[in-house]
Enzyme design. Structure first.
Site, PDB file in Angstrom:
ATOM      1  CE  LYS A 227      -4.505  -1.576   1.349  1.00 46.98           C
ATOM      2  NZ  LYS A 227      -5.646  -1.471   2.257  1.00 46.98           N
ATOM      3  NE  ARG A 261      -7.942  -8.278   0.523  1.00 47.40           N
ATOM      4  CZ  ARG A 261      -7.715  -7.455  -0.488  1.00 47.40           C
ATOM      5  NH1 ARG A 261      -6.785  -6.500  -0.371  1.00 47.40           N
ATOM      6  NH2 ARG A 261      -8.384  -7.560  -1.617  1.00 47.40           N
TER       7      ARG A 261
END
Length: 291
Positions: A227, A261
């Site tokens: 991210k 995740r």
């Protein structure tokens, strides 16, 4: 590491987890042409199924299948999203892995569960009450995620007084909402939503104080992989964030997260298994050194 007794033993689909001593690795498979990380490399059905089976071979416990990203963009017709995700789920129904569908549409969730999905991963925090009803009616599990924006809608320059306090309050309220709609408490997982309507300092603060999220007593998922908060913290482009992502995941696990995740499955599986060995949750694969 203190983990609430509410969050320890869970049966999710074909798997039973003891989250007091286990970490589940969730592999991301997006059947979208505009996905955040893989840029459409798993857009075809065959490629998506192959990627999922490869992730399972690399040690993934769980496959998260998406057909429409949360990020801003034109809406995806529900029928198209169903056509993207349902065939993958059906193809993996015998895999032995937990299968989740990443969707904010109740109709997609219902079709995915009918095809064999065990979990609904709703990045809107059950914004649509019908989603909670589908979960309650089918007995599926649900991931309740913090976000502020409506799906596919820009939310420029989000601001918080205290991001962790506000995220925890949101998750507590949405969990209570789910329970009021009939979702069993032991079917609920929470996700603080790193980078979802948050800037880098917000995501770092959530990571640093993740134990305030895990204190809610539900298994906590963290979706950190590659991210922007990792990239901005390190000055790395998207394809060079693996090490930073794993460091962030390990940090979160040490503060109580139990589901991670990820895009980079093999590397993350090894990191999580190493944490397990250090903590005494699992035995080394073999013992030869200085024996």
């Amino acid at each position: 590491m203190n983990v609430s007794t509410l969050a320890t033993r869970r049966r999710i689909g074909p798997r039973e987890f003891d989250f007091a001593r286990e970490i589940a690795v969730m592999a991301i498979v997006n059947r979208t042409p505009d996905s955040f990380y893989d840029r459409g490399s798993t857009d075809s059905l065959d490629a998506a199924v192959a990627a999922a089976r490869r992730a399972i071979d690399e040690g993934a416990d769980w496959i998260d299948i998406g057909g429409a990203k949360f990020a801003p963009g034109p809406p995806i017709p529900v029928a198209d999203e169903v056509d993207r995700v349902v065939p993958i789920i059906a193809a993996l129904a015998d895999s032995g892995a937990v299968l989740s569908v990443d969707t904010f549409h109740a109709e997609v969730a219902r079709a995915a569960i009918a095809a064999g999905a065990h979990v609904v991963n709703d990045t809107t925090g059950l914004r649509d009450p019908a989603m909670a009803d589908v979960v309650a009616e089918t007995g599926a599990a649900v991931i309740v995620t913090h976000s502020l924006a409506a799906p596919r809608t820009p939310y420029p320059s989000p601001r918080y007084g205290d991001v962790v306090t506000e995220v925890v309050a949101f998750l507590r309220e949405r969990v209570a909402f789910a329970e009021a709609r009939g979702v069993a408490s032991d079917r609920i997982i929470v996700d603080p939503g790193h980078d979802l309507n948050k800037h880098t300092l917000d995501s770092l603060e959530l990571t640093r104080r993740l134990d305030e999220v895990t204190a809610l007593g539900h298994p906590t998922l963290v979706a950190l992989s590659n991210k922007d908060f990792v990239g901005e913290s390190l000055g790395r482009p998207r394809e060079q964030r693996v090490e930073g992502s794993i460091a962030a995941a390990a940090y979160c696990v040490m503060r109580g997260a139990r589901i991670v995740r990820v895009h980079n499955v093999r590397e993350t599986v090894d990191a999580m298994r190493m944490i397990g060995a250090i903590e005494g949750w699992r035995e080394p694969v073999f013992l030869e050194h200085n024996r």
